[in-house]
Design a protein around this motif. Structure first.
Motif, PDB file in Angstrom:
ATOM      1  N   GLY A  21      42.395  30.708  36.209  1.00 28.62           N
ATOM      2  CA  GLY A  21      42.305  30.539  37.564  1.00 28.62           C
ATOM      3  C   GLY A  21      42.535  28.590  37.730  1.00 28.62           C
ATOM      4  O   GLY A  21      42.399  28.020  38.836  1.00 28.62           O
ATOM      5  N   THR A 138      39.902  22.672  41.492  1.00 29.04           N
ATOM      6  CA  THR A 138      40.405  24.063  41.715  1.00 29.04           C
ATOM      7  C   THR A 138      39.566  24.958  42.774  1.00 29.04           C
ATOM      8  O   THR A 138      40.042  26.149  42.623  1.00 29.04           O
ATOM      9  N   TYR A 253      55.180  29.936  38.398  1.00 27.93           N
ATOM     10  CA  TYR A 253      53.933  29.521  37.920  1.00 27.93           C
ATOM     11  C   TYR A 253      54.014  29.118  36.363  1.00 27.93           C
ATOM     12  O   TYR A 253      53.615  28.140  35.937  1.00 27.93           O
ATOM     13  N   ASN A 256      51.169  32.586  31.675  1.00 20.35           N
ATOM     14  CA  ASN A 256      50.248  33.544  31.731  1.00 20.35           C
ATOM     15  C   ASN A 256      49.496  33.947  30.690  1.00 20.35           C
ATOM     16  O   ASN A 256      49.830  33.805  29.611  1.00 20.35           O
ATOM     17  N   TYR A 279      47.122  45.995  47.900  1.00 15.62           N
ATOM     18  CA  TYR A 279      47.284  45.198  46.457  1.00 15.62           C
ATOM     19  C   TYR A 279      45.599  45.061  45.976  1.00 15.62           C
ATOM     20  O   TYR A 279      45.073  44.482  47.055  1.00 15.62           O
ATOM     21  N   CYS A 337      50.242  41.338  36.693  1.00 16.59           N
ATOM     22  CA  CYS A 337      51.415  41.119  37.446  1.00 16.59           C
ATOM     23  C   CYS A 337      51.668  39.717  37.951  1.00 16.59           C
ATOM     24  O   CYS A 337      50.885  39.092  37.703  1.00 16.59           O
ATOM     25  N   GLN A 339      51.439  37.959  40.613  1.00 14.77           N
ATOM     26  CA  GLN A 339      50.394  37.946  42.027  1.00 14.77           C
ATOM     27  C   GLN A 339      51.269  37.336  42.995  1.00 14.77           C
ATOM     28  O   GLN A 339      51.475  38.293  44.082  1.00 14.77           O
ATOM     29  N   HIS A 354      38.735  39.903  44.986  1.00 18.81           N
ATOM     30  CA  HIS A 354      37.548  39.214  44.668  1.00 18.81           C
ATOM     31  C   HIS A 354      37.066  37.747  45.103  1.00 18.81           C
ATOM     32  O   HIS A 354      36.126  37.141  45.079  1.00 18.81           O
ATOM     33  N   TRP A 357      39.507  31.378  44.354  1.00 19.61           N
ATOM     34  CA  TRP A 357      39.887  30.499  45.393  1.00 19.61           C
ATOM     35  C   TRP A 357      41.456  30.595  45.303  1.00 19.61           C
ATOM     36  O   TRP A 357      42.241  30.271  46.219  1.00 19.61           O
ATOM     37  N   ASN A 358      41.884  30.768  44.086  1.00 19.49           N
ATOM     38  CA  ASN A 358      43.588  30.844  44.060  1.00 19.49           C
ATOM     39  C   ASN A 358      44.192  31.818  44.720  1.00 19.49           C
ATOM     40  O   ASN A 358      45.049  31.812  45.562  1.00 19.49           O
ATOM     41  N   SER A 359      43.365  33.172  44.726  1.00 21.55           N
ATOM     42  CA  SER A 359      43.809  34.415  45.182  1.00 21.55           C
ATOM     43  C   SER A 359      43.893  34.142  46.996  1.00 21.55           C
ATOM     44  O   SER A 359      44.490  34.591  47.480  1.00 21.55           O
ATOM     45  N   GLU A 362      46.436  31.761  48.068  1.00 18.20           N
ATOM     46  CA  GLU A 362      47.752  32.541  47.801  1.00 18.20           C
ATOM     47  C   GLU A 362      48.053  33.291  48.850  1.00 18.20           C
ATOM     48  O   GLU A 362      48.990  33.491  49.767  1.00 18.20           O
ATOM     49  N   TRP A 376      31.289  36.859  42.130  1.00 13.16           N
ATOM     50  CA  TRP A 376      30.347  35.834  41.625  1.00 13.16           C
ATOM     51  C   TRP A 376      30.930  34.557  41.793  1.00 13.16           C
ATOM     52  O   TRP A 376      31.911  34.261  42.631  1.00 13.16           O
ATOM     53  N   THR A 377      30.523  33.309  41.320  1.00  6.49           N
ATOM     54  CA  THR A 377      30.797  31.876  41.490  1.00  6.49           C
ATOM     55  C   THR A 377      31.054  31.416  43.031  1.00  6.49           C
ATOM     56  O   THR A 377      30.260  32.050  43.784  1.00  6.49           O
TER      57      THR A 377
HETATM   58  C1  UDX Z   1      38.194  31.495  38.597  1.00  5.52           C
HETATM   59  C2  UDX Z   1      37.014  31.853  39.654  1.00  5.52           C
HETATM   60  O1  UDX Z   1      36.744  33.267  39.637  1.00  5.52           O
HETATM   61  C3  UDX Z   1      37.656  31.576  40.992  1.00  5.52           C
HETATM   62  O2  UDX Z   1      36.573  31.893  41.816  1.00  5.52           O
HETATM   63  C4  UDX Z   1      37.680  30.188  40.975  1.00  5.52           C
HETATM   64  O3  UDX Z   1      38.017  29.414  42.387  1.00  5.52           O
HETATM   65  C5  UDX Z   1      38.974  29.727  40.152  1.00  5.52           C
HETATM   66  O4  UDX Z   1      38.669  30.064  38.818  1.00  5.52           O
HETATM   67  P1  UDX Z   1      39.922  33.860  38.672  1.00  5.52           P
HETATM   68  O5  UDX Z   1      38.651  34.824  38.783  1.00  5.52           O
HETATM   69  O6  UDX Z   1      40.732  34.104  37.864  1.00  5.52           O
HETATM   70  O7  UDX Z   1      39.436  32.333  38.779  1.00  5.52           O
HETATM   71  O8  UDX Z   1      40.583  34.014  40.313  1.00  5.52           O
HETATM   72  P2  UDX Z   1      41.305  33.213  41.210  1.00  5.52           P
HETATM   73  O9  UDX Z   1      41.256  31.781  41.493  1.00  5.52           O
HETATM   74  O10 UDX Z   1      41.990  34.046  42.069  1.00  5.52           O
HETATM   75  O11 UDX Z   1      42.872  32.949  40.298  1.00  5.52           O
HETATM   76  C6  UDX Z   1      43.757  34.172  39.474  1.00  5.52           C
HETATM   77  C7  UDX Z   1      44.872  33.705  39.365  1.00  5.52           C
HETATM   78  O12 UDX Z   1      45.572  34.756  38.479  1.00  5.52           O
HETATM   79  C8  UDX Z   1      45.711  33.431  40.642  1.00  5.52           C
HETATM   80  O13 UDX Z   1      46.519  32.235  40.525  1.00  5.52           O
HETATM   81  C9  UDX Z   1      46.659  34.823  40.529  1.00  5.52           C
HETATM   82  O14 UDX Z   1      47.861  34.445  41.312  1.00  5.52           O
HETATM   83  C10 UDX Z   1      46.895  35.282  39.222  1.00  5.52           C
HETATM   84  N1  UDX Z   1      47.107  36.411  39.015  1.00  5.52           N
HETATM   85  C11 UDX Z   1      45.842  37.287  39.156  1.00  5.52           C
HETATM   86  C12 UDX Z   1      48.153  37.028  38.408  1.00  5.52           C
HETATM   87  O15 UDX Z   1      49.281  36.132  38.162  1.00  5.52           O
HETATM   88  N2  UDX Z   1      48.462  38.298  38.250  1.00  5.52           N
HETATM   89  C13 UDX Z   1      47.485  39.111  38.325  1.00  5.52           C
HETATM   90  O16 UDX Z   1      47.572  40.614  38.200  1.00  5.52           O
HETATM   91  C14 UDX Z   1      46.054  38.712  38.887  1.00  5.52           C
END
Ligand code: UDX
Length: 459
Positions: A21, A138, A253, A256, A279, A337, A339, A354, A357-359, A362, A376-377
């Motif tokens: 993330g 981030t 991106y 991974n 999704y 996948c 995303q 969940h 912030w990235n999700s 996005e 959480w967080t």
């Molecule tokens: C963490 C924290 O949980 C989040 O709250 C904080 O803001 C940033 O760091 P994460 O939990 O992994 O990140 O969530 P998120 O911020 O949504 O980032 C996940 C990333 O993985 C996204 O960029 C998403 O596109 C990518 N992803 C997720 C994939 O490429 N494939 C997947 O199957 C799932």
């Protein structure tokens, strides 16, 4: 050196915190800089470098270098967060200094270290070399503002038992439960509390404070924070081909930390009707417990919608036995996948998330309404904004045990996919999609900020 003598508009070293993330937005920011003529060296830990899938430099010219967090061979493993961070600080500072030394003698000198706000120490190393430092958030500016108030002692924690709504400048009134988990419940993870509040230990000394958001999304809080810091919004740091389907550029991106089943996902989505798929993904770190995983699974089974559910390999054993086979007509469960590609697919009608912030950013930037299940967080705060401020989703209500039950999952998905509220959310989501694209496009708010940052790299 004069600007005219350089082949590049400057040289940035970009150093994300080693988790998915944090790597995603900073890698993408690195590529944006590179695209605009800046030489960029992306720095990961040695362990991450060894274990990542895909290549940051596959699509655009980035140099890759590594530093040590003290866990080069086997990763953090069972080490506590405190032990890991201390080791990273010590070994990272030493090896970052060695890297800057090496780069200064072998190529264009580094002009600015862009470092993840979770690790304030690279600024001290940069300063020793007389190099500028840009801290990179981030998380959202709203979340940064909450942590900043805690850091300054302006939001007193622990909260009083009878704490009512919390008023902070630039933010709507917040219920205590809308605060990030590390602030709401100090016992929850004291090590992470120190990390998120520690982001501000030297923020006043940074030359830039960059944030992966866009001005139009968080106008008031950006204006407020910009009174104290040289804050610039630079997001959404999403490859432009996803923001504008007509663009066929190559800004994937690219890195991974999990092995992807993406081809299978896209093939499966191609066979589903437009807007028919929920999704479901909880990002790279959140862990649902057995009971919640089961409720979610049964909720997806009850739902009329198709579903694509990402369950990381480490979580797979929690999925009820027989669920995958039983639901194979309408569902696909994969371990990871791409995303962005999934969210951009026309078959996807909502995102059960969940609220990392990235999700969040996005989905918002691609116009996909959300069913928020924050864990959480910063995720509860993001969920609050998704539902009440940007109005592009709903937060799934949980029961007294804190669980979102199967019938609630079913009901909420149906409300988003088929209900009147869902239609409004879709309209709002498309509005935000347009604004996100505008901010990132040439001459947009974020694009201008990035150009300004670049123009000051070499004075
Ligand atoms: C963490 C924290 O949980 C989040 O709250 C904080 O803001 C940033 O760091 P994460 O939990 O992994 O990140 O969530 P998120 O911020 O949504 O980032 C996940 C990333 O993985 C996204 O960029 C998403 O596109 C990518 N992803 C997720 C994939 O490429 N494939 C997947 O199957 C799932």
């Amino acid at each position: 050196m004069e600007r005219g003598q350089r082949a590049y508009k400057g040289h940035c070293l970009v150093l994300p915190y080693p988790s998915q993330g944090h790597i995603n937005p900073m890698l993408q920011f690195a590529k944006l800089l590179s695209h605009k003529g800046v030489k960029v060296t992306l720095v990961t830990t040695r362990y991450i470098h060894k274990t990542m899938y895909g290549s940051a430099s596959s699509c655009i010219a980035l140099d890759l270098e590594t530093i040590s967090d003290g866990y080069d061979e086997a990763g953090r493993g069972e080490a506590s967060i405190d032990a890991y961070l201390e080791s990273f600080w010590k070994e990272g500072s030493k090896t970052l200094a060695e890297l800057l030394e090496k780069l200064s003698s072998s190529g264009p000198p580094v002009d600015c270290v862009v470092y993840d706000a979770f690790m304030p120490w690279p600024l001290d190393v940069a300063r020793k070399f007389g190099i500028a430092g840009a801290t990179f958030f981030t998380q959202s500016c709203a979340v940064a503002n909450i942590y900043y108030h805690v850091h300054k002692g302006l939001l007193k924690v622990p909260l009083a038992d009878d704490q009512s709504l919390i008023s902070l400048p630039g933010l709507p009134p917040l219920d205590p439960l809308d605060l990030p988990s590390f602030v709401y419940d100090l016992e929850y993870c004291p090590a992470f509390y120190r990390v998120v509040v520690g982001q501000f230990s030297n923020v006043d000394k940074a030359d830039w404070v960059l944030c992966n958001t866009f001005y139009e999304l968080e106008e008031q809080v950006v204006d407020w924070l910009a009174k104290f810091w040289p804050l610039r919004t630079v997001g959404p740091t999403i490859p432009s081909k996803y923001l504008d389907e007509r663009l066929e550029d190559d800004k994937e991106y690219g890195v991974n930390l999990f092995k992807s089943d993406n081809d299978a996902c896209i093939k499966w989505l191609n066979e589903r009707p437009k807007g028919s798929v929920a999704y479901v993904s909880f990002g790279s770190a959140a862990k649902l417990d057995d009971e919640q995983t089961k409720e979610l699974a049964w909720g997806l089974r009850r739902s009329k919608s198709n579903f694509l559910w990402v369950v990381r390999a480490s979580e797979a054993a929690k999925v009820p036995k027989g669920f995958v086979e039983e639901t194979s007509e309408k569902g696909l469960v994969v371990s990871w996948c791409s995303q962005l590609e999934v969210l951009a697919h026309e078959a996807v009608g909502c995102f059960v998330t969940h609220c990392g912030w990235n999700s969040t950013l996005e989905a918002l930037s691609l116009g996909v309404p959300m069913l928020a299940m924050p864990q959480w967080t910063d995720q509860r705060t993001n969920a609050k904004f998704i539902m009440d401020v940007w109005k592009i989703g709903i937060t799934a209500p949980s029961d007294e045990k804190g669980k979102v039950r199967e019938e609630v999952v079913e009901h909420c998905i149906s409300e988003i996919m088929e209900g009147e509220r869902g239609k409004e959310m879709k309209i709002n989501a498309l509005k935000w999609k347009e604004l996100a694209k505008k901010a990132a496009d040439e001459g947009g708010s974020s694009d201008k900020n990035i150009d300004e940052f670049i123009s000051k790299l070499v004075q």
